[in-house]
Scaffold this active site. Sequence first.
Site, short mmCIF file in Angstrom:
data_model
loop_
_atom_site.label_atom_id
_atom_site.label_comp_id
_atom_site.label_asym_id
_atom_site.label_seq_id
_atom_site.Cartn_x
_atom_site.Cartn_y
_atom_site.Cartn_z
N GLY A 249 0.83 -1.20 0.00
CA GLY A 249 0.00 0.00 0.00
C GLY A 249 0.87 1.25 0.00
O GLY A 249 0.82 2.06 -0.91
N GLY A 478 0.28 -6.42 3.85
CA GLY A 478 1.45 -7.28 3.70
C GLY A 478 2.37 -7.13 4.90
O GLY A 478 3.36 -7.84 5.03
N ILE A 641 6.63 -4.56 21.33
CA ILE A 641 6.67 -5.25 20.05
C ILE A 641 5.70 -6.43 20.13
O ILE A 641 5.88 -7.33 20.95
CB ILE A 641 8.11 -5.73 19.75
CG1 ILE A 641 9.07 -4.52 19.71
CG2 ILE A 641 8.14 -6.52 18.45
CD1 ILE A 641 8.70 -3.42 18.75
N GLN A 650 9.25 -5.29 8.75
CA GLN A 650 8.83 -3.92 8.46
C GLN A 650 10.04 -2.98 8.50
O GLN A 650 10.18 -2.09 7.65
CB GLN A 650 7.83 -3.44 9.51
CG GLN A 650 6.42 -3.92 9.28
CD GLN A 650 5.79 -3.16 8.14
OE1 GLN A 650 6.01 -3.47 6.98
NE2 GLN A 650 5.02 -2.15 8.44
N LYS A 713 3.99 1.64 19.71
CA LYS A 713 4.26 2.91 19.03
C LYS A 713 4.24 2.83 17.51
O LYS A 713 4.10 3.85 16.85
CB LYS A 713 5.63 3.42 19.45
CG LYS A 713 5.64 4.08 20.82
CD LYS A 713 7.05 4.49 21.12
CE LYS A 713 7.16 5.60 22.10
NZ LYS A 713 8.60 5.96 22.24
N GLY A 716 5.80 0.99 11.03
CA GLY A 716 5.59 0.88 9.58
C GLY A 716 6.44 1.82 8.75
O GLY A 716 6.76 1.52 7.61
N GLU A 717 6.78 2.96 9.28
CA GLU A 717 7.40 3.98 8.43
C GLU A 717 8.78 4.41 8.90
O GLU A 717 9.58 4.94 8.12
CB GLU A 717 6.45 5.19 8.33
CG GLU A 717 5.16 4.75 7.65
CD GLU A 717 4.04 5.77 7.73
OE1 GLU A 717 3.93 6.58 6.82
OE2 GLU A 717 3.27 5.73 8.70
MO1 MOS Z 1 1.12 5.57 5.15
S1 MOS Z 1 1.95 6.83 3.81
O1 MOS Z 1 0.45 6.57 6.30
O2 MOS Z 1 0.17 4.43 4.38
#
Ligand code: MOS
Length: 754
Positions: A249, A478, A641, A650, A713, A716-717
């Site tokens: 995504g 995913g 975690i 990730q 927390k 993902g990013e």
């Molecule tokens: Mo993310 S860019 O907040 O799917």
Amino acid sequence: MTLELDLTRDPAHIRHGSNIGQPLARRDGVLKVTGRARYAADNHPQGMLFAVLAVASIARGRVAALDIEAAKAHPGVVEVMTQANRPPLADDPDGKPNPFAFRFEALQNDRVRYANQPIAVVIAETLEAATEGAALLSPRYEAEPARIGLDNEAYIPPVVGMGFPAESRHGDVDTALAGSDKTVTTIYETPPHYHNAMEPHAIVAEWQGDRLVIDTPTQGLAMMQARLAGLLGIPPENILIRSPYLGGGFGGKGMMAGPQVLGILAAKLAGRPVKLVVRREQLYGPFGHRSPTRQTLRLGASREGQLSAIHHHARVVTSSFEDFYESAAHLTHTLYAAPAIATTYDAVRADTGTPLFVRAPGIAPGSIALESAIDEMAEACGIDPLAFRVQNYAEVEPATGKPFSSKALRECYTQGAERFGWWDRPLKPRMMRDKDGFLVGWGMGTATFHALMFAGNARAVIRRDGSGAVESGAHDMGQGAWTAFAQIAADSLALELDQVEFKAGTSDLPDAGIAGGSAHTATVGTAIHNAGAAVIGKLAELATADRRSPLYGAGNAGVVARGGRLLRRDDESRSESYGEILARAGLAEIDASGIGAPDQAANEHYAMHSHGAVFAEVKVDPDLGQVRVSRMIGAFAAGRIINPRMVKSQLIGGMIWGISFALHEEAITDHRTGRIMNANLGEYHVPVNADVPAIEAFTVEEIDPHVNPLGIKGVGEIGITGSAGAVANAVWHATGVRVRRFPIRISDLVPKAN
Ligand code: MOS
């Protein structure tokens, strides 16, 4: 009655069960690797037609003519949908019902606002016929000059990112800079990025009277359902969206986009189910992208290397018809302890699709600039870049003075540096070579990402047979969310994983908010945790109020849920199974709902962020300028975690995007036509296996008692942040060349011929 609900006391402690914290493999892994996971485009309802988009090959102007007759005459073509015949919408695609409803094109007029904008849809019995029909449309345009790039007329945007002010000042940067021993002023440029998920956007739409059933990948089921309801003029409950699997995504499937609406309208027009799969090159337009940036960093420091000021200015780009401003300077509020900090923005409009959220929006491009500038200042002060960062460690959030809800960044620095062997690093660049004569460089960067929560809901059920069920309209792009949620669900009901049925991925389940902002596990995890607590609470009330139960009267002592039983807290020999309690009460099952939402009071008092430290080694061919990342280690602190295996994956995925940001990725636009020249995976470079070295990612222990009940927390990013800067700084350390326009290219590093 007190239930033992507090998971924040001890990070290793498991309240009800032993699922949280386990490195379980993906529950849907076998389905995926055996091809049995059904993605949106795998659906094929009875009587289905194929729709293919025709897209604009100009970036600005109008469609003057389409050869609709030629397309319609092609065997197999059923219908051509244009602005002339597309079914009406109840709402204007250019309307703005809420700040997160982004404008899109659904053939509402003949305007072209960017290249690859849909201008017609050809519907046919076969994909081949639809594709050929679309080619036969041979559009003619009245083209106007395209406005592309960062140098158009600039203005101050009203707000940036998720509503942050475009100017924000803490202290007086100009005075502080004037009084600094050392100053560094540098300008960095970052290019447009596209999401490039493996699975392209696709929709299979089927009208059943005034009900609509669609299969489409989305990161925001409930949001999409609400937006579609408004556009189509039907109640949201008449729309069923199924999105069980997403092939990536990265933000690109967060917002509903025009082509999805066109698929739905095509099905309406044809009176049959329609499948519309967006071709790879057509993805570079209507689905958002990462804005290019030009960032000016002004840093001041004392001779001893104490930061006195940071001014981070970002110029960003938005489309001609929508306002989305990449909050590239935002992270500078939180990362380094300078007494004076200012972030400012300006913006230009361009004839492109609207830039939108792309993994680590704002923070990723901001991070490569800030981490490069910090490295440049450390160099100017003659201090090791890690020592410089530690020296300027923010004990409280610099711009607000708030304490952090938790911050184990120091441990990330220490443990990451130790595993990498950082302290042997020579201060000066171009000092290390490997046995083959390649220049070797070491660089590092600080990773950071806000720990957000949105609002999400879940429902938990306990059944008389002792099993449980938990459901939430959550999304798995995913990243392994469903596996993590199932773990939380099992623990929340004090059952084993295989005793709990977990349902997610369709719009008829409780609204789970959006899978974005690295907030999905925290949001939906909290909702599940609360739903489980609520249903256990109901069960406990039944038992403790019933004279026939061994738990009768346990109200003040409280009960504990464990292994499918409730136990008296002060005397565990007195217990009863869930099934026994429900059977006696004559109930087949009992259920309760839970919500996950940010705690406003906690957010007022604490700054909430994940952190990390990334270390990279590069090898550069001194003659050819070719860069290889040879080693990368990231240490991250992200609270509790849930599933270390998924989390590691990730983080590594994010770090690879960091390599990509520094060395590979760039959408190149032809400034004459406004067309993207490399709208394909052959020429839009992303790292392949040969570009990705041994990468190690690990988490340091961090207990956060404030973010949410589970202390999650989000991961993902954050992996991109810090990583891109670490690679760029390593390239400088290897070569002595400071490249400030990303991605770094071979031509930046080979000696210039005079
Ligand atoms: Mo993310 S860019 O907040 O799917």
